[in-house]
Design a protein around this motif. Structure first.
Motif, PDB file in Angstrom:
ATOM      1  N   LEU A 101      11.873 -35.279  22.464  1.00  0.00           N
ATOM      2  CA  LEU A 101      11.661 -35.439  23.895  1.00  0.00           C
ATOM      3  C   LEU A 101      11.505 -34.068  24.549  1.00  0.00           C
ATOM      4  O   LEU A 101      12.397 -33.217  24.462  1.00  0.00           O
ATOM      5  N   THR A 103      11.141 -31.874  27.876  1.00  0.00           N
ATOM      6  CA  THR A 103      11.495 -31.942  29.294  1.00  0.00           C
ATOM      7  C   THR A 103      11.257 -30.593  29.966  1.00  0.00           C
ATOM      8  O   THR A 103      12.017 -29.650  29.725  1.00  0.00           O
ATOM      9  N   PHE A 109      15.851 -32.286  36.019  1.00  0.00           N
ATOM     10  CA  PHE A 109      15.856 -32.361  34.558  1.00  0.00           C
ATOM     11  C   PHE A 109      17.270 -32.501  33.992  1.00  0.00           C
ATOM     12  O   PHE A 109      17.452 -32.932  32.857  1.00  0.00           O
ATOM     13  N   ILE A 112      18.298 -36.205  33.003  1.00  0.00           N
ATOM     14  CA  ILE A 112      17.571 -36.903  31.950  1.00  0.00           C
ATOM     15  C   ILE A 112      18.429 -37.125  30.715  1.00  0.00           C
ATOM     16  O   ILE A 112      18.437 -38.221  30.135  1.00  0.00           O
ATOM     17  N   GLY A 171      16.284 -33.403  22.314  1.00  0.00           N
ATOM     18  CA  GLY A 171      15.670 -32.979  23.560  1.00  0.00           C
ATOM     19  C   GLY A 171      15.508 -31.473  23.631  1.00  0.00           C
ATOM     20  O   GLY A 171      16.399 -30.725  23.229  1.00  0.00           O
ATOM     21  N   LEU A 173      13.568 -28.118  26.143  1.00  0.00           N
ATOM     22  CA  LEU A 173      12.841 -27.660  27.322  1.00  0.00           C
ATOM     23  C   LEU A 173      11.714 -26.757  26.838  1.00  0.00           C
ATOM     24  O   LEU A 173      11.943 -25.571  26.545  1.00  0.00           O
ATOM     25  N   THR A 213       9.020 -36.200  29.182  1.00  0.00           N
ATOM     26  CA  THR A 213       9.881 -36.887  30.142  1.00  0.00           C
ATOM     27  C   THR A 213      10.211 -35.981  31.312  1.00  0.00           C
ATOM     28  O   THR A 213      10.311 -34.760  31.160  1.00  0.00           O
ATOM     29  N   TYR A 214      10.337 -36.570  32.487  1.00  0.00           N
ATOM     30  CA  TYR A 214      10.770 -35.841  33.680  1.00  0.00           C
ATOM     31  C   TYR A 214      11.451 -36.816  34.620  1.00  0.00           C
ATOM     32  O   TYR A 214      11.293 -38.036  34.496  1.00  0.00           O
ATOM     33  N   VAL A 226      13.424 -41.586  36.158  1.00  0.00           N
ATOM     34  CA  VAL A 226      13.233 -40.897  34.889  1.00  0.00           C
ATOM     35  C   VAL A 226      12.057 -41.546  34.173  1.00  0.00           C
ATOM     36  O   VAL A 226      12.098 -42.737  33.858  1.00  0.00           O
ATOM     37  N   PHE A 228       9.009 -41.561  31.096  1.00  0.00           N
ATOM     38  CA  PHE A 228       8.623 -41.137  29.752  1.00  0.00           C
ATOM     39  C   PHE A 228       7.115 -41.301  29.621  1.00  0.00           C
ATOM     40  O   PHE A 228       6.555 -42.322  30.005  1.00  0.00           O
TER      41      PHE A 228
END
Length: 291
Positions: A101, A103, A109, A112, A171, A173, A213-214, A226, A228
């Protein structure tokens, strides 16, 4: 002291915190020349200068919502979040290939990971804060059932790879500036940015799909959505092509709610030990900033 302050602020409702945050955003914008200059340069480069005023307010809301997201009762926090398109993630989990994922610094964020951990086990890459005073606050705030924090080092990478092999979610960034040796220079809104290669490497290694995702911040403190989104870019074969494909996906995601991107983040800084990109002219201010 800081922990006590955040816990006190978490008592207030989200509409109150967001209202205060909008004013705080303008206060910081007017008081700090370097902050103002970076925000203006980044949002103009991306072609969203018309959203500058809204971005200033949203940046303040981003800060003031943290006590609520981090310190309020988890059930109270999750009641503010609506999840859309979770079936994309669930399909990947059902296939037992794991899911990566991605982000960006878009919207809220921080919520999430909580929204995902309420539905499935999540391992999230984590870089400890530079200031020691922030460490107990951030680590304690992010500690949740079903949420595992993986440090941004070799041990953390191994933890995430193991999670993917178990068919679990991780997850990252992707627009966070990595350290030396952990990225390549790739275009982001037309300018080279040192971009992490980890997500593409994990995808290649495990076959786990990439999903974006955000969390959109709703007006007047009404909460968050949220979302996807499927990753539709062609990754390519080498690290630079893969990084540019991921940056292109981030650009499209940011274009959905440009005012809610964290434009003051120093995305174009040159990490310590990394040579400047030879294909671009790097400003003196940017070249002086180091991790």
């Amino acid at each position: 002291m800081l922990v006590a302050l955040f816990r006190f602020l978490s008592i207030f409702s989200l509409p109150v915190l967001h209202a205060i945050g909008a004013s705080l955003g303008w206060l910081v914008y007017m008081a700090s020349g370097s902050y103002r200059r970076r925000l203006q340069e980044n949002i103009s480069r991306a072609g969203f200068a018309a959203d500058t005023s809204s971005a200033v307010r949203e940046a303040g809301r981003n800060i003031m919502e943290l006590p609520f997201i981090w310190c309020a009762d988890p059930e109270r926090v999750l009641r503010t979040a609506t999840v859309e398109n979770w079936e994309l993630v669930q399909a990947a989990l059902d296939a037992r290939k794991g899911v990566i994922l991605l982000t960006p610094h878009l919207g809220c964020f921080e919520i999430i990971a909580q929204a995902i951990a309420a539905r499935t086990r999540l391992t999230a890459l984590y870089r400890p804060p530079r200031k020691a005073a922030l460490k107990p606050l951030i680590e304690g705030a992010r500690a949740r059932d079903n949420l595992i924090l993986a440090p941004a080092n070799l041990s953390g990478v191994r933890t995430m790879a193991k999670a993917l092999k178990k068919g679990e979610a991780i997850g990252l960034l992707p627009d966070q500036v990595p350290q030396e040796g952990e990225g390549v220079w790739a275009r982001f809104f037309g300018k080279p940015a040192y971009t992490m290669t980890l997500s593409a490497k994990l995808h290649t290694m495990t076959g786990a799909p990439l999903i974006l995702t955000y969390a959109e911040r709703l007006p007047h403190g009404r909460g968050y959505v949220v979302r996807f989104v499927a990753f539709d870019e062609v990754l390519g074969e080498d690290a630079t092509q893969q990084a540019e494909a991921i940056n292109a996906a981030m650009e499209k995601l940011i274009a959905r709610k440009p005012a809610q991107y964290f434009w003051s983040y120093n995305r174009y800084k040159i990490p310590q030990g990394v040579a400047a990109p030879v294909t671009s002219v790097v400003s003196t201010d940017t070249a002086k900033e180091r991790t």
